[in-house]
Motif scaffolding. Structure first.
Motif, PDB file in Angstrom:
ATOM      1  N   ARG A 149      49.406  13.395  73.713  1.00  0.00           N
ATOM      2  CA  ARG A 149      49.059  13.106  72.315  1.00  0.00           C
ATOM      3  C   ARG A 149      49.257  11.631  72.016  1.00  0.00           C
ATOM      4  NH1 ARG A 149      51.676  17.366  68.230  1.00  0.00           N
ATOM      5  NH2 ARG A 149      53.562  16.638  69.234  1.00  0.00           N
ATOM      6  N   VAL A 150      48.471  11.155  71.058  1.00  0.00           N
ATOM      7  CA  VAL A 150      48.550   9.758  70.634  1.00  0.00           C
ATOM      8  C   VAL A 150      48.995   9.729  69.186  1.00  0.00           C
ATOM      9  CG1 VAL A 150      47.161   7.686  70.188  1.00  0.00           C
ATOM     10  CG2 VAL A 150      46.750   9.050  72.243  1.00  0.00           C
ATOM     11  N   ARG A 151      49.873   8.798  68.876  1.00  0.00           N
ATOM     12  CA  ARG A 151      50.321   8.597  67.501  1.00  0.00           C
ATOM     13  C   ARG A 151      49.814   7.243  67.020  1.00  0.00           C
ATOM     14  NH1 ARG A 151      53.657  11.788  65.056  1.00  0.00           N
ATOM     15  NH2 ARG A 151      54.649  13.462  66.178  1.00  0.00           N
ATOM     16  N   ALA A 152      49.474   7.182  65.741  1.00  0.00           N
ATOM     17  CA  ALA A 152      49.015   5.934  65.133  1.00  0.00           C
ATOM     18  C   ALA A 152      50.105   5.394  64.220  1.00  0.00           C
ATOM     19  CB  ALA A 152      47.729   6.176  64.350  1.00  0.00           C
ATOM     20  N   TYR A 153      50.192   4.071  64.143  1.00  0.00           N
ATOM     21  CA  TYR A 153      51.199   3.370  63.331  1.00  0.00           C
ATOM     22  C   TYR A 153      50.534   2.178  62.646  1.00  0.00           C
ATOM     23  CZ  TYR A 153      54.462   5.765  66.474  1.00  0.00           C
ATOM     24  OH  TYR A 153      55.151   6.710  67.192  1.00  0.00           O
TER      25      TYR A 153
ATOM     26  N   GLU B 281      43.674  15.721  58.748  1.00  0.00           N
ATOM     27  CA  GLU B 281      43.991  16.663  57.670  1.00  0.00           C
ATOM     28  C   GLU B 281      44.309  15.919  56.377  1.00  0.00           C
ATOM     29  OE1 GLU B 281      47.286  20.067  56.558  1.00  0.00           O
ATOM     30  OE2 GLU B 281      46.903  19.645  58.667  1.00  0.00           O
ATOM     31  N   TYR B 282      45.133  14.887  56.463  1.00  0.00           N
ATOM     32  CA  TYR B 282      45.534  14.146  55.267  1.00  0.00           C
ATOM     33  C   TYR B 282      44.378  13.361  54.657  1.00  0.00           C
ATOM     34  CZ  TYR B 282      48.494  11.342  52.195  1.00  0.00           C
ATOM     35  OH  TYR B 282      49.064  10.748  51.089  1.00  0.00           O
ATOM     36  N   ALA B 283      43.556  12.774  55.508  1.00  0.00           N
ATOM     37  CA  ALA B 283      42.443  11.944  55.026  1.00  0.00           C
ATOM     38  C   ALA B 283      41.211  12.778  54.663  1.00  0.00           C
ATOM     39  CB  ALA B 283      42.065  10.903  56.074  1.00  0.00           C
ATOM     40  N   LEU B 284      41.279  14.072  54.938  1.00  0.00           N
ATOM     41  CA  LEU B 284      40.167  14.983  54.638  1.00  0.00           C
ATOM     42  C   LEU B 284      38.907  14.584  55.395  1.00  0.00           C
ATOM     43  CD1 LEU B 284      40.736  15.225  50.770  1.00  0.00           C
ATOM     44  CD2 LEU B 284      41.665  16.740  52.542  1.00  0.00           C
ATOM     45  N   LEU B 285      39.093  14.292  56.674  1.00  0.00           N
ATOM     46  CA  LEU B 285      37.984  13.860  57.525  1.00  0.00           C
ATOM     47  C   LEU B 285      37.873  14.743  58.761  1.00  0.00           C
ATOM     48  CD1 LEU B 285      38.550   9.998  57.537  1.00  0.00           C
ATOM     49  CD2 LEU B 285      36.715  11.235  56.376  1.00  0.00           C
ATOM     50  N   LEU B 286      36.655  14.870  59.259  1.00  0.00           N
ATOM     51  CA  LEU B 286      36.454  15.527  60.542  1.00  0.00           C
ATOM     52  C   LEU B 286      36.899  14.564  61.644  1.00  0.00           C
ATOM     53  CD1 LEU B 286      32.937  17.101  59.915  1.00  0.00           C
ATOM     54  CD2 LEU B 286      35.162  18.249  59.835  1.00  0.00           C
ATOM     55  N   ALA B 287      37.297  15.111  62.774  1.00  0.00           N
ATOM     56  CA  ALA B 287      37.851  14.304  63.867  1.00  0.00           C
ATOM     57  C   ALA B 287      36.945  13.149  64.305  1.00  0.00           C
ATOM     58  CB  ALA B 287      38.206  15.198  65.051  1.00  0.00           C
TER      59      ALA B 287
ATOM     60  N   GLU C 264      56.506   6.644  60.607  1.00  0.00           N
ATOM     61  CA  GLU C 264      56.883   7.663  61.583  1.00  0.00           C
ATOM     62  C   GLU C 264      55.844   7.843  62.678  1.00  0.00           C
ATOM     63  OE1 GLU C 264      57.963  11.316  59.681  1.00  0.00           O
ATOM     64  OE2 GLU C 264      59.319  10.305  58.301  1.00  0.00           O
ATOM     65  N   GLY C 265      54.643   7.347  62.441  1.00  0.00           N
ATOM     66  CA  GLY C 265      53.560   7.576  63.379  1.00  0.00           C
ATOM     67  C   GLY C 265      53.020   8.983  63.199  1.00  0.00           C
ATOM     68  N   HIS C 266      51.709   9.104  63.262  1.00  0.00           N
ATOM     69  CA  HIS C 266      51.081  10.408  63.061  1.00  0.00           C
ATOM     70  C   HIS C 266      49.973  10.617  64.061  1.00  0.00           C
ATOM     71  CE1 HIS C 266      53.221  11.455  59.381  1.00  0.00           C
ATOM     72  NE2 HIS C 266      53.208  10.159  59.152  1.00  0.00           N
ATOM     73  N   THR C 267      49.794  11.880  64.432  1.00  0.00           N
ATOM     74  CA  THR C 267      48.731  12.240  65.370  1.00  0.00           C
ATOM     75  C   THR C 267      47.381  12.181  64.658  1.00  0.00           C
ATOM     76  OG1 THR C 267      48.835  14.590  64.837  1.00  0.00           O
ATOM     77  CG2 THR C 267      50.286  13.797  66.619  1.00  0.00           C
ATOM     78  N   MET C 268      46.343  12.166  65.451  1.00  0.00           N
ATOM     79  CA  MET C 268      45.002  12.135  64.882  1.00  0.00           C
ATOM     80  C   MET C 268      44.736  13.394  64.060  1.00  0.00           C
ATOM     81  SD  MET C 268      43.758   9.211  65.640  1.00  0.00           S
ATOM     82  CE  MET C 268      41.983   9.218  65.618  1.00  0.00           C
ATOM     83  N   SER C 269      45.251  14.538  64.492  1.00  0.00           N
ATOM     84  CA  SER C 269      45.020  15.760  63.715  1.00  0.00           C
ATOM     85  C   SER C 269      45.736  15.695  62.368  1.00  0.00           C
ATOM     86  CB  SER C 269      45.427  17.014  64.495  1.00  0.00           C
ATOM     87  OG  SER C 269      46.778  16.957  64.868  1.00  0.00           O
ATOM     88  N   GLU C 270      46.925  15.111  62.324  1.00  0.00           N
ATOM     89  CA  GLU C 270      47.629  14.935  61.041  1.00  0.00           C
ATOM     90  C   GLU C 270      46.851  13.991  60.132  1.00  0.00           C
ATOM     91  OE1 GLU C 270      52.278  15.448  62.470  1.00  0.00           O
ATOM     92  OE2 GLU C 270      51.332  13.489  62.629  1.00  0.00           O
TER      93      GLU C 270
ATOM     94  N   ILE D  25      38.160   5.012  50.371  1.00  0.00           N
ATOM     95  CA  ILE D  25      39.180   6.010  50.048  1.00  0.00           C
ATOM     96  C   ILE D  25      39.792   6.558  51.332  1.00  0.00           C
ATOM     97  CG2 ILE D  25      39.547   8.317  49.068  1.00  0.00           C
ATOM     98  CD1 ILE D  25      37.451   7.533  46.929  1.00  0.00           C
ATOM     99  N   GLU D  26      38.961   6.770  52.321  1.00  0.00           N
ATOM    100  CA  GLU D  26      39.458   7.312  53.590  1.00  0.00           C
ATOM    101  C   GLU D  26      40.406   6.332  54.270  1.00  0.00           C
ATOM    102  OE1 GLU D  26      35.891   9.274  52.228  1.00  0.00           O
ATOM    103  OE2 GLU D  26      36.213   7.147  52.677  1.00  0.00           O
ATOM    104  N   GLU D  27      40.080   5.031  54.229  1.00  0.00           N
ATOM    105  CA  GLU D  27      40.993   4.019  54.779  1.00  0.00           C
ATOM    106  C   GLU D  27      42.314   4.066  54.032  1.00  0.00           C
ATOM    107  OE1 GLU D  27      41.602  -0.809  54.876  1.00  0.00           O
ATOM    108  OE2 GLU D  27      39.558  -0.045  54.801  1.00  0.00           O
ATOM    109  N   TRP D  28      42.236   4.139  52.703  1.00  0.00           N
ATOM    110  CA  TRP D  28      43.447   4.209  51.895  1.00  0.00           C
ATOM    111  C   TRP D  28      44.307   5.402  52.315  1.00  0.00           C
ATOM    112  CZ3 TRP D  28      47.447   2.848  49.489  1.00  0.00           C
ATOM    113  CH2 TRP D  28      48.169   3.750  48.717  1.00  0.00           C
ATOM    114  N   ARG D  29      43.675   6.548  52.491  1.00  0.00           N
ATOM    115  CA  ARG D  29      44.449   7.753  52.848  1.00  0.00           C
ATOM    116  C   ARG D  29      45.135   7.599  54.198  1.00  0.00           C
ATOM    117  NH1 ARG D  29      39.697  11.743  50.922  1.00  0.00           N
ATOM    118  NH2 ARG D  29      40.203  11.787  48.687  1.00  0.00           N
TER     119      ARG D  29
END
Length: 144
Positions: free
Chosen positions: A91-95, A58-64, A49-55, A36-40
């Motif tokens: 900052r790093v963005r993931a895509y 928050e979206y995946a409901l996971l601790l850093a 758009e690329g998202h930061t690790m903090s984004e 489920i976490e991978e899916w999120r």
């Protein structure tokens, strides 16, 4: 005949629904070996758009730390890549990679089929979204 149960609070009902929905979604994703976490994570990154690790956390409901391990695995599997943010190099963005986009589309079909089985899920999703927004806007109260 169902056994008599005491009335359940809204919080308890929502928790029960979340547990049941999560179990069903886990079962729907299982044939593809996805969590489920991978899916999120893939779902959020699908906007390209690329998202930061903090984004993502928050979206995946996971601790850093847990998210970092998951993203490391997704990078190793060539599903996700990281780039420094153009505006803030700290900052790093993931895509999603093209392979990650393909995996997202496959899982999206699984999730869509899962959600289609839930009668009235569209209206309920809207109501739950409104409730989340409302809870975000209200200050938390503390019991005395």
């Amino acid at each position: 005949m169902r056994p008599h149960r005491p009335p359940r609070s809204l919080t308890h009902l929502v928790s029960q629904v979340e547990h049941r929905l999560t179990a069903r979604l886990r079962a729907a994703l299982e044939p593809d070996g996805a969590s489920i976490e991978e899916w999120r994570v893939l779902d959020l990154l699908s906007d390209a758009e690329g998202h930061t690790m903090s984004e993502l956390a928050e979206y995946a409901l996971l601790l850093a730390p847990t998210l970092t391990k998951l993203v490391d695995r997704l990078v190793s599997d060539n599903l996700v890549y990281r780039r420094a943010d153009a505006e803030d190099r700290r900052r790093v963005r993931a895509y999603l990679t093209p392979r990650g986009q393909d995996r997202y589309l496959l899982l999206r079909r699984r999730v869509a089929a899962h959600e289609a089985e839930l009668a009235g899920s569209g209206a309920l999703a809207g109501q739950l979204s409104d409730l989340c927004d409302s809870l975000d806007e209200r200050p938390r109260t503390t019991a005395r």
